[in-house]
Design an enzyme around this catalytic site. Sequence first.
Site, PDB file in Angstrom:
ATOM      1  N   GLU A 250       0.900  -1.369   0.187  1.00 60.10           N
ATOM      2  CA  GLU A 250       0.053  -0.025  -0.005  1.00 60.10           C
ATOM      3  C   GLU A 250       0.858   1.067   0.069  1.00 60.10           C
ATOM      4  O   GLU A 250       2.212   1.239   0.173  1.00 60.10           O
ATOM      5  CB  GLU A 250      -0.765   0.133   1.244  1.00 60.10           C
ATOM      6  CG  GLU A 250      -0.323   0.143   2.612  1.00 60.10           C
ATOM      7  CD  GLU A 250      -1.054  -0.052   3.767  1.00 60.10           C
ATOM      8  OE1 GLU A 250      -2.108  -0.501   3.690  1.00 60.10           O
ATOM      9  OE2 GLU A 250      -1.057   0.411   4.733  1.00 60.10           O
ATOM     10  N   HIS A 293      -4.384   3.287   8.206  1.00 63.02           N
ATOM     11  CA  HIS A 293      -2.975   2.826   8.882  1.00 63.02           C
ATOM     12  C   HIS A 293      -1.954   3.894   9.314  1.00 63.02           C
ATOM     13  O   HIS A 293      -1.811   4.861   8.406  1.00 63.02           O
ATOM     14  CB  HIS A 293      -2.243   1.506   7.946  1.00 63.02           C
ATOM     15  CG  HIS A 293      -3.036   0.395   7.832  1.00 63.02           C
ATOM     16  ND1 HIS A 293      -2.934  -0.283   6.580  1.00 63.02           N
ATOM     17  CD2 HIS A 293      -3.837  -0.078   8.597  1.00 63.02           C
ATOM     18  CE1 HIS A 293      -3.772  -1.465   6.606  1.00 63.02           C
ATOM     19  NE2 HIS A 293      -4.460  -1.215   7.976  1.00 63.02           N
TER      20      HIS A 293
END
Length: 704
Positions: A250, A293
């Site tokens: 990511e 995150h």
Amino acid sequence: MAIIRAGQRVWTRVPRPQLYTRSRRDFSSSSVRSGYEDTVHNLRIGKHTRVIYQGFTGRVATGNAKDSLAYGTNIVGGVTPGKEGEHLGLPLLPNLKRAKELLKPDATAVFVAAPQCASAIEDAIEAEIPLIVAVAEHIPLHDIMRVTSILKTQSKSRLVGANAPGIIAPIGSCRIGFQPLPTFAPGHIGIAAKSGTLSYETVASITRSGLGQSLCIGMGGDIIAGTNLVDALKVFEADPQTEGIVLVGEVGGRAEEDAAEWIKEYRRRVRDPKPIAALVGGQFAPSGRIMGHAGAWAAKGERSAMEKYSVLLEAGVTMVDHPENFGGVMKTLLAQSGRDVKRITKDGAAQQKRGYHTFRQQSITSGGSSRVAQFQQKQQQERKLHLRPDQAPEPLEPYLAQVKGLSLSPEEAPSDAFYVSVTVDRTERAPALATAPTANPSQVNQRVRKFPYDWRHGPSDSTINQAIEHMHLGSAPPAAAKQINSLLRSLAKMYKDKEAVTLSGTVSIDHKTGNLVLHQPSLILQFDDGAFRSNKRQEDIHSLRQKETEVAEEVEAENDGIVYVRLDDPEANIGTLVNGAGLAMNTVDALRLHGGKAANFLDTGGKATSETVKRSFEIILRDPRVKVIFVNIFGGLTDGGMIAEGILLAFKEVDMKGVPVLVRIRGTNEEKGQKIVAESGLGLEAFDGFAEAAKRVVEVANSR
């Protein structure tokens, strides 16, 4: 390079070790020292792995241990400070020293809350436990940098995490973490992932294909990870049970770039390399925003998710756009590589009687996973406090005062300014000075270079000199040269004192005085929110936060345990409601690839409840651009039935304003969730596959 088409597009640096001086927490007892890289083999878990728990008698650890024992994990006991006896019929000991002596563990599951977790990890390193798995979120960044500085001084212990689902070997029935067991099945595909939810959907796709998994490693979504994608690749290469490899990355950091460099070298030196497929989430993430995150943001000099996608593609990796495609893609790649797909699938299928479709009916899916989700994702909001340039002088002032002759200017930087920063080098797992010989926004990303240093000791003279040399200040006046040296030292001190994530700005030389000038409009001061949330440290810094200047919906969502990011595209018209940061990023990406534009990123989190889902709808509907709402749920830790109940609750208590809702529920209790949606009588549209759902969502959005 393979090109595979199945309804949508599918395409087909190894870190340098640093030397650190020993401290009182340098734990290796070996007189012949190797390094942390040599502990990578400790990731090879299985039936042989003797597992203990730290925080064994806690409610979350107890529920998790029950499930893992039922799965077949060889749990041999645990530790709770000050307690001794038995727990779950297994030995309970008061400290790790006793546990090491009596239980001889190969691994420890650290189920200790964030405020104490770093100390618990250090205890495990001191006890030389070979594998340490930490699942807690919001461990302060500087606590982890302290831990990783210690890890580099020894060659006994390997860390997985933190903020990771852990590691699981379905082929050996060994789980150390909180992965949703119904999704996994023994087989021959190795998986390494930053995102928990994306990895669960990846696993489900691999399971449905009949391939199953050999070993799954959760890298975790924090800024610094104890085990990264390259570490996982090394294990998968050496593992005879692993026939193919999947990577899930990511936005943020350079783990994917490091992996691409390793893969290039691997494909050069190995005659029959194992096929590798990958996904990179966050390709359409807005610049400068944290996408759920803690580590999902790109720093200066780091490539975007889209660029990392291209780097992996260039390395020969087959890229996919959505995790539900991994099963079919891997079967195709295995066949193209000349491997016996029938045998591999047969091996997997033979062991999947306890797999995805039947295992969920067993009592193993107790409340353990939902309790872990609450433990791991509590306070899951922003992980950085970002001070505006007008707020920056207050915390900076005492540190700038140490740089004699330096002036702080309210003016924009001139064209001949330089970039200076103290930030994180994620590959080296350390703080770093970062400098560039320019501050031009169009050039600084390409020219910035990081100079990592030991968190415990601060930057050395040679490190500072290298950083200054990279700025091309050879002809600078003596005063300015001395001041830049002093400024970097002062920023490094502030970085550690105030637990910053990034401190950066631009400097120039006043040609009249020969002194250094720091330009206030360029200042970016970002501080670790985990230090304040978890440990109540740095209250003076975090008291500067001004919520009234932030997006109101984002603040409201934060108060309800939801991560909401408003995306600014005026043409966006699809509201998204997703569980899990990685899956939410990928949903935004995949909708774009189907011709749609998401108006928001929304992660309900692992502790989602029906009330949370209702509040999510309320927040999404505050955006007048939204013409349709797409609920995309993969039930790993989140129960599909609960999500469906939340949707019904929203329709009862929220004015939906006639906005249609399309629902995709897969994973845990997917049948129950789909049935609730189908029988609701609310005109909801329910879907199984993502591609079908996305196509319909875009069609509805564009027709309104």
